[in-house]
Scaffold this active site. Sequence first.
Site, PDB file in Angstrom:
ATOM      1  N   GLU A   1       0.803  -1.237   0.000  1.00 44.80           N
ATOM      2  CA  GLU A   1       0.000   0.000   0.000  1.00 44.80           C
ATOM      3  C   GLU A   1       0.834   1.284   0.000  1.00 44.80           C
ATOM      4  OE1 GLU A   1      -2.294   1.337   3.102  1.00 44.80           O
ATOM      5  OE2 GLU A   1      -0.735   1.166   4.602  1.00 44.80           O
ATOM      6  N   ASN A   2       2.137   1.168   0.273  1.00 42.89           N
ATOM      7  CA  ASN A   2       2.993   2.364   0.244  1.00 42.89           C
ATOM      8  C   ASN A   2       4.123   2.236  -0.761  1.00 42.89           C
ATOM      9  OD1 ASN A   2       1.714   3.965   2.337  1.00 42.89           O
ATOM     10  ND2 ASN A   2       2.355   2.327   3.706  1.00 42.89           N
TER      11      ASN A   2
ATOM     12  N   ASN B   1      -5.139   1.222   4.090  1.00 44.26           N
ATOM     13  CA  ASN B   1      -5.782   2.541   4.094  1.00 44.26           C
ATOM     14  C   ASN B   1      -5.283   3.486   3.003  1.00 44.26           C
ATOM     15  OD1 ASN B   1      -3.586   2.103   6.019  1.00 44.26           O
ATOM     16  ND2 ASN B   1      -3.698   4.283   6.426  1.00 44.26           N
ATOM     17  N   HIS B   2      -4.064   3.268   2.481  1.00 44.22           N
ATOM     18  CA  HIS B   2      -3.524   4.176   1.455  1.00 44.22           C
ATOM     19  C   HIS B   2      -3.844   3.761   0.021  1.00 44.22           C
ATOM     20  CE1 HIS B   2      -0.468   5.562   4.655  1.00 44.22           C
ATOM     21  NE2 HIS B   2      -1.484   6.385   4.604  1.00 44.22           N
TER      22      HIS B   2
ATOM     23  N   HIS C   1      -4.969  -5.511   8.258  1.00 45.85           N
ATOM     24  CA  HIS C   1      -4.226  -4.256   8.190  1.00 45.85           C
ATOM     25  C   HIS C   1      -4.792  -3.278   9.210  1.00 45.85           C
ATOM     26  CE1 HIS C   1      -1.550  -1.579   5.911  1.00 45.85           C
ATOM     27  NE2 HIS C   1      -2.425  -0.634   6.186  1.00 45.85           N
TER      28      HIS C   1
HETATM   29 FE   FE2 Z   1      -1.497   1.263   6.349  1.00 42.34          FE
END
Ligand code: FE2
Length: 261
Positions: free
Chosen positions: A39-40, A67-68, A152
């Site tokens: 996700e990052n 979340n990203h 997560h």
């Molecule tokens: Fe995260």
Amino acid sequence: MNILYFGDVVGKVGRRALSRLLPQLIDREQGNFVIANCENVAGGAGVDAKSCRDLLEAGVDVLTSGNHIWRRREIDDYLDGDDCRLLRPANFPGGAPGRGWGIFTSNAGAEVAVVNLIGRVFMDPVDCPFAAAEEICEQARRHCATVVVDMHCDATSEKGAMGWFLDGRVTAVVGSHTHVQTADQRVLPQGTGFVTDAGMCGPLDSVIGVRPELAVRRFRTQRPTRFETAGGRAVVQGVAIAVSEDGSRATEMRRIQEYVE
Ligand code: FE2
């Protein structure tokens, strides 16, 4: 069968380090199936299609997120693409693009269901991850014995609760999001492998991937600071899950931690 799970891949440093070490780690751990949370991966925040393709080419079978995932618009189309191997958390409300779980095939020929969930403690409100887990994992188990859940979330307690909630119902519950590997990997009493957080693949000399001076500045000034991913040496962290003959249980959880100069 051995399943390898790698913690959040942060930016180019993380992507390169994981890609470089993956062949030897697959060899050493006799890995048959590889999952990585990405996700990052795009510049330290969010996911882009090119980075996904790079990781899949490097030997990752399925990418999970958190979340990203929605930071870059382009990812909506990628998520909706045919045979997309990038998952987004299953318990997002309101018809999000893509899918939150899927069934894939390992190089040992066995099917593996991968389920991506996101927590609600210290995070944006989403649908209940426990209700989603119950429904999806039951459905997945009707198709295949092996089910791996990426939980997560921020709170260790929420991840721990999910591990115990699913104990005996899935093969493994692996936590992600904090970028700090925990040393509590174990097999729970009913046979589910668990670790609170798998850690990250990213810059070691950083504050969870970010250049330390920028993180310090934000904390000291309480003003917005643009974060940049740190450079330098990298760490590659994750877990190897040894799966029982029938595919349903974990027989061993091994922590992976490697450094790349
Ligand atoms: Fe995260």
